[in-house]
Design a protein around this motif. Structure first.
Motif, short mmCIF file in Angstrom:
data_model
loop_
_atom_site.label_atom_id
_atom_site.label_comp_id
_atom_site.label_asym_id
_atom_site.label_seq_id
_atom_site.Cartn_x
_atom_site.Cartn_y
_atom_site.Cartn_z
N LEU A 160 -118.76 92.39 -79.60
CA LEU A 160 -118.35 93.46 -80.52
C LEU A 160 -118.63 94.81 -79.87
CD1 LEU A 160 -117.50 94.42 -83.41
CD2 LEU A 160 -119.92 94.31 -84.03
N ASN A 161 -117.59 95.60 -79.69
CA ASN A 161 -117.75 96.92 -79.09
C ASN A 161 -116.97 97.95 -79.88
OD1 ASN A 161 -119.14 96.34 -76.51
ND2 ASN A 161 -117.33 95.07 -76.19
N THR A 162 -117.54 99.13 -80.03
CA THR A 162 -116.71 100.21 -80.56
C THR A 162 -116.51 101.23 -79.45
OG1 THR A 162 -118.40 101.72 -81.31
CG2 THR A 162 -117.82 99.96 -82.82
N LEU A 163 -115.33 101.76 -79.40
CA LEU A 163 -114.98 102.69 -78.33
C LEU A 163 -114.41 103.97 -78.91
CD1 LEU A 163 -113.31 99.94 -76.22
CD2 LEU A 163 -115.36 101.16 -75.53
N THR A 164 -114.91 105.07 -78.42
CA THR A 164 -114.33 106.35 -78.80
C THR A 164 -113.42 106.79 -77.66
OG1 THR A 164 -116.30 107.37 -77.92
CG2 THR A 164 -116.20 107.12 -80.30
N PRO A 165 -112.48 107.68 -77.92
CA PRO A 165 -111.54 108.01 -76.85
C PRO A 165 -112.24 108.70 -75.68
CG PRO A 165 -111.25 109.48 -78.73
CD PRO A 165 -112.20 108.41 -79.16
N THR A 166 -111.80 108.38 -74.50
CA THR A 166 -112.28 109.09 -73.33
C THR A 166 -111.31 110.24 -73.08
OG1 THR A 166 -110.90 107.81 -71.86
CG2 THR A 166 -113.11 106.95 -72.29
N PHE A 167 -111.69 111.11 -72.18
CA PHE A 167 -110.79 112.19 -71.86
C PHE A 167 -109.50 111.64 -71.25
CE2 PHE A 167 -109.42 116.11 -69.87
CZ PHE A 167 -109.46 116.90 -70.99
N GLU A 168 -109.63 110.51 -70.60
CA GLU A 168 -108.45 109.87 -70.03
C GLU A 168 -107.45 109.45 -71.11
OE1 GLU A 168 -109.49 106.95 -67.19
OE2 GLU A 168 -107.41 106.40 -66.79
N ASP A 169 -107.96 108.93 -72.21
CA ASP A 169 -107.08 108.56 -73.33
C ASP A 169 -106.33 109.78 -73.85
OD1 ASP A 169 -107.99 105.89 -73.35
OD2 ASP A 169 -109.73 106.46 -74.57
N VAL A 170 -107.08 110.89 -73.96
CA VAL A 170 -106.48 112.12 -74.45
C VAL A 170 -105.34 112.54 -73.53
CG1 VAL A 170 -106.90 114.57 -74.88
CG2 VAL A 170 -108.70 112.91 -75.38
N PHE A 171 -105.65 112.51 -72.25
CA PHE A 171 -104.70 112.93 -71.24
C PHE A 171 -103.43 112.08 -71.29
CE2 PHE A 171 -103.11 112.73 -66.86
CZ PHE A 171 -102.93 114.08 -66.62
N ILE A 172 -103.63 110.78 -71.33
CA ILE A 172 -102.48 109.87 -71.32
C ILE A 172 -101.63 110.06 -72.57
CG2 ILE A 172 -101.87 107.41 -71.53
CD1 ILE A 172 -104.25 107.00 -69.47
N LYS A 173 -102.31 110.25 -73.70
CA LYS A 173 -101.57 110.45 -74.94
C LYS A 173 -100.77 111.76 -74.86
CE LYS A 173 -102.13 110.44 -79.94
NZ LYS A 173 -101.39 111.60 -80.35
N LEU A 174 -101.43 112.83 -74.41
CA LEU A 174 -100.78 114.14 -74.42
C LEU A 174 -99.66 114.24 -73.39
CD1 LEU A 174 -103.81 116.47 -75.01
CD2 LEU A 174 -101.93 116.03 -76.58
N ILE A 175 -99.87 113.72 -72.19
CA ILE A 175 -98.78 113.87 -71.21
C ILE A 175 -97.62 112.96 -71.58
CG2 ILE A 175 -100.25 114.69 -69.31
CD1 ILE A 175 -99.62 112.02 -67.94
N GLY A 176 -97.92 111.90 -72.31
CA GLY A 176 -96.85 111.04 -72.82
C GLY A 176 -95.94 111.78 -73.78
N GLU A 177 -96.51 112.78 -74.46
CA GLU A 177 -95.74 113.51 -75.46
C GLU A 177 -94.88 114.61 -74.86
OE1 GLU A 177 -98.75 114.78 -78.19
OE2 GLU A 177 -98.96 112.78 -79.03
N VAL A 178 -95.19 115.02 -73.61
CA VAL A 178 -94.41 116.08 -72.96
C VAL A 178 -93.50 115.45 -71.91
CG1 VAL A 178 -94.52 118.24 -71.68
CG2 VAL A 178 -96.30 117.69 -73.29
N LYS A 179 -92.27 115.23 -72.27
CA LYS A 179 -91.36 114.59 -71.31
C LYS A 179 -90.25 115.57 -70.96
CE LYS A 179 -92.86 110.42 -70.43
NZ LYS A 179 -93.04 109.43 -71.49
#
Ligand code: ADP
Ligand code: MG
Length: 311
Positions: free
Chosen positions: A292-311
């Motif tokens: 059982l693990n809980t994970l909070t977003p890493t800066f990498e998650d933020v980056f991947i999400k945001l650059i995914g939104e700018v196409k």
């Protein structure tokens, strides 16, 4: 000069190469005294932006102001206020470290006596003094990068622009450069740092602009960006036997459920409550929780999400 003045102001900055828009109507400001990160993947437009900010190339549209001076209308005065560590080394490898420093000082019109004093101080600070009379050709990559940083400081600038200064350096040399940047910032220098390393921005920058395809996806403090994509939190769990995935969709806070390998991943707004319900579920179904693990977003998650939104 007013304390609250922005070090850099960028308004509608645009650069096209033929019909390709490399930098697309950027607006942002860098506050006096901050370490500002400009984070993006290869080809995002970082170098093109730095070259416009430092007056090396002309924008097709828009304005850049450096400590209140327009880089186009007042290039000489504006350039006196900045130091630049370019993407590609600007040190002459057939000259000694000392002569590279004196050469750059001459370009900036630093008086000879000041130039000598500054060079000695910087060489000492960067632990290069003993090698000052050696040709740069004989330097390691890390030493060379320290010298280039020293060169950018010869005119005692207010703002330092660094274009991927740790790219290709070993961990120790990168660390040294980063420590140096923190120290320079403590001394009051404003720092504009481009990078594609997320961790670097996380460690150094008070604010970061995330850039992709020549556009800014977000600007904020790294921690605030993590909070903005807080929905990316998840709980990962595995049981001793297989379970029916549909049992989990209705748990409180759960947005989505995915299977990855033998683990269930529950995307949730409320990891605490989700964990509580998972424990309940295992009890009432007589299951054993294996991991059982809980994970909070890493800066990498933020980056991947945001650059995914700018196409
Ligand atoms: N002088 C140039 N002529 C044509 N295209 C260029 C030129 N400089 C950069 N580009 C293009 O502009 C885009 C952004 O490049 P660059 O600013 O170097 O990105 P980054 O520094 O983020 O890797 C890339 O697609 C690159 O190929
Ligand atoms: Mg670049």
């Amino acid at each position: 000069m007013m304390e609250s003045m922005n070090a850099i102001e960028v308004d509608d900055l645009t650069k096209q190469f033929d019909d390709f828009t490399a930098v697309n109507h950027l607006d942002f400001e860098v506050k006096n005294g901050e370490i500002f990160g400009f984070l993006g993947p290869n080809g995002a437009g970082k170098t093109t932006t730095v070259r416009m900010l430092t007056g090396i190339i002309k924008p097709d549209f828009g304005q850049v102001s450096i400590m209140g001076l327009d880089i186009r209308r007042d290039p000489i005065r504006a350039k006196q206020l900045i130091g630049v560590v370019p993407e590609l080394s600007n040190a002459y490898t057939e000259l000694t470290a000392w002569n590279n420093l004196q050469f750059i000082a001459e370009l900036y019109g630093v008086p000879k006596k000041d130039a000598r004093q500054r060079a000695e101080k910087l060489l000492g600070k960067f632990d290069l003094y003993e090698r000052k009379d050696h040709k740069v050709r004989t330097f390691s990559k890390g030493m060379k990068q320290k010298l280039i940083l020293a060169m950018s400081l010869m005119n005692d600038p207010e703002i330092i622009f660094l274009d991927e200064p740790t790219s290709g350096l070993d961990v120790m040399s990168a660390r040294l450069i980063k420590d140096m940047l923190l120290e320079l910032n403590k001394e009051g220098k404003t720092i504009f740092l481009t990078t594609h390393y997320m961790e670097e921005v996380n460690q150094l920058c008070s604010r970061v602009a995330i850039i992709n395809h020549g556009k800014i996806a977000a600007i904020d403090a790294p921690e605030k960006l993590k909070m903005k994509v807080g929905g990316l939190k998840w709980v990962e769990i595995s049981f001793n036997t297989s379970v029916d995935i549909s049992d989990f969709h209705t748990m409180s806070g759960v947005i989505d459920v995915r299977m990855s390998a033998d683990k269930l991943r529950l995307y949730t707004n409320e990891p605490g409550r989700t964990v509580y319900q998972l424990v309940d579920y295992s009890r009432s179904n007589d299951l054993e929780i294996v991991t059982l693990n809980t994970l909070t977003p890493t800066f990498e998650d933020v980056f991947i999400k945001l650059i995914g939104e700018v196409k």
